[in-house]
Design a protein around this motif. Structure first.
Motif, PDB file in Angstrom:
ATOM      1  N   ILE A  10       7.039  37.829  14.188  1.00 20.67           N
ATOM      2  CA  ILE A  10       6.688  39.219  14.487  1.00 20.67           C
ATOM      3  C   ILE A  10       5.912  39.810  13.312  1.00 20.67           C
ATOM      4  CG2 ILE A  10       7.596  41.513  15.013  1.00 20.67           C
ATOM      5  CD1 ILE A  10      10.093  40.185  16.101  1.00 20.67           C
ATOM      6  N   GLY A  11       4.909  40.608  13.618  1.00 21.05           N
ATOM      7  CA  GLY A  11       4.126  41.242  12.565  1.00 21.05           C
ATOM      8  C   GLY A  11       4.976  42.114  11.654  1.00 21.05           C
ATOM      9  N   LEU A  12       4.628  42.128  10.376  1.00 22.49           N
ATOM     10  CA  LEU A  12       5.318  42.928   9.365  1.00 22.49           C
ATOM     11  C   LEU A  12       6.795  42.553   9.230  1.00 22.49           C
ATOM     12  CD1 LEU A  12       3.840  46.447  10.320  1.00 22.49           C
ATOM     13  CD2 LEU A  12       2.958  44.829   8.632  1.00 22.49           C
ATOM     14  N   TYR A  13       7.102  41.276   9.457  1.00 19.63           N
ATOM     15  CA  TYR A  13       8.508  40.861   9.488  1.00 19.63           C
ATOM     16  C   TYR A  13       9.216  41.017   8.151  1.00 19.63           C
ATOM     17  CZ  TYR A  13       7.337  36.372   7.260  1.00 19.63           C
ATOM     18  OH  TYR A  13       6.916  35.389   6.386  1.00 19.63           O
ATOM     19  N   ASN A  14       8.483  40.946   7.044  1.00 18.40           N
ATOM     20  CA  ASN A  14       9.129  41.090   5.737  1.00 18.40           C
ATOM     21  C   ASN A  14       9.758  42.472   5.567  1.00 18.40           C
ATOM     22  OD1 ASN A  14       8.673  38.539   4.325  1.00 18.40           O
ATOM     23  ND2 ASN A  14       6.505  39.058   4.402  1.00 18.40           N
ATOM     24  N   SER A  15       8.952  43.511   5.796  1.00 20.68           N
ATOM     25  CA  SER A  15       9.471  44.870   5.640  1.00 20.68           C
ATOM     26  C   SER A  15      10.478  45.202   6.737  1.00 20.68           C
ATOM     27  CB  SER A  15       8.324  45.886   5.653  1.00 20.68           C
ATOM     28  OG  SER A  15       7.594  45.815   6.871  1.00 20.68           O
ATOM     29  N   VAL A  38      18.557  39.356   4.134  1.00 25.01           N
ATOM     30  CA  VAL A  38      17.128  39.532   4.416  1.00 25.01           C
ATOM     31  C   VAL A  38      16.461  38.199   4.731  1.00 25.01           C
ATOM     32  CG1 VAL A  38      14.896  40.231   3.461  1.00 25.01           C
ATOM     33  CG2 VAL A  38      16.924  41.625   3.034  1.00 25.01           C
ATOM     34  N   ASP A  39      16.695  37.200   3.902  1.00 26.88           N
ATOM     35  CA  ASP A  39      16.044  35.898   4.117  1.00 26.88           C
ATOM     36  C   ASP A  39      16.514  35.241   5.399  1.00 26.88           C
ATOM     37  OD1 ASP A  39      14.563  36.127   1.809  1.00 26.88           O
ATOM     38  OD2 ASP A  39      16.026  35.076   0.561  1.00 26.88           O
TER      39      ASP A  39
END
Length: 236
Positions: free
Chosen positions: A89-94, A79-80
């Protein structure tokens, strides 16, 4: 000028045929503006494109895919590691979490291949009906219709497919679009909505389907000019 989308009558069968005949003449070989070279790359790109522009996704994937473009390679990033490539990019964490989870499922359940059916696609994290439709249509040539903001607007504004929600518009489009156009219809409509039938100031003065459009306000945006051109072409 009012740019509000007003209720219109559905196009006739003849109008629908002409509508897509014109779009085909304008763009004989339409395709997505997302960069990809495999079904898996397309799946990742479309997943990342939710509430983001194709341009922003391409900037990220142009750096990501040369390094990792298989389920195994992206899963190995973690993930990291994936976040480092898609953090613009928007909402890149989820999105990073969903892509990693999806890679794990593809590896364990699908031999690292992208499924060619809706049920398995929609079972992947971050993949909804619209994403599944894009993958099925663009990667596998299936006659699906992914309705985004642009297509929803074009369908309702022109009378091509009037509906209160995206599912209604999707079902109407699949029903009325002739078979010879259905595979490419998604791309024609999204490009038409993105570059001509835009939200606030539609370019009716250069629209190739202005004369088969039922939007009452089209003449306020110059449709008469384009219709005159079409009439001259038809007479010559």
């Amino acid at each position: 000028m009012s740019s509000a989308v007003k209720p219109v009558k559905n196009l006739t069968r003849k109008q629908v045929y002409t509508f897509f005949e014109r779009l085909r003449e304008q763009r004989p070989h339409p395709t997505t503006e997302l960069n990809f070279s495999s079904p898996f790359e397309l799946l990742v790109a479309v997943t990342l494109s939710a509430q983001a522009t194709d341009v922003s996704v391409n900037k990220a994937t142009d750096k990501l895919f040369p390094v990792a473009n298989t389920p195994e390679a992206i899963y190995a990033l973690g993930v990291d590691g994936l976040k480092d490539y898609i953090k613009t990019i928007g909402l890149y964490n989820s999105k990073a979490e969903n892509v990693i989870k999806a890679c794990k499922i593809l590896i364990e359940k699908h031999n690292s291949q992208v499924p060619e059916n809706r049920a398995d696609l929609e079972a992947l994290p971050g993949v909804g009906r619209k994403t599944a439709n894009v993958v099925l249509n663009t990667a596998f040539g299936q006659p699906t219709m992914a309705v985004d903001t642009h297509i929803f607007r074009v369908g309702n504004r022109t009378g091509l497919a009037v509906g209160k929600n995206v599912l209604e518009v999707e079902h109407r489009l699949v029903k009325v679009i002739p078979k010879e156009f259905i595979v490419d219809a998604h791309h024609w409509l999204i490009l038409h909505g993105r570059y001509c039938c835009i939200a606030r100031k539609p370019k009716c003065y250069e629209c190739v389907v202005a004369d088969v459009c039922n939007w009452p306000d089209r003449f306020e945006f110059g449709a008469a000019r384009q219709i005159a051109v079409k009439n001259i072409e038809a007479e010559s």
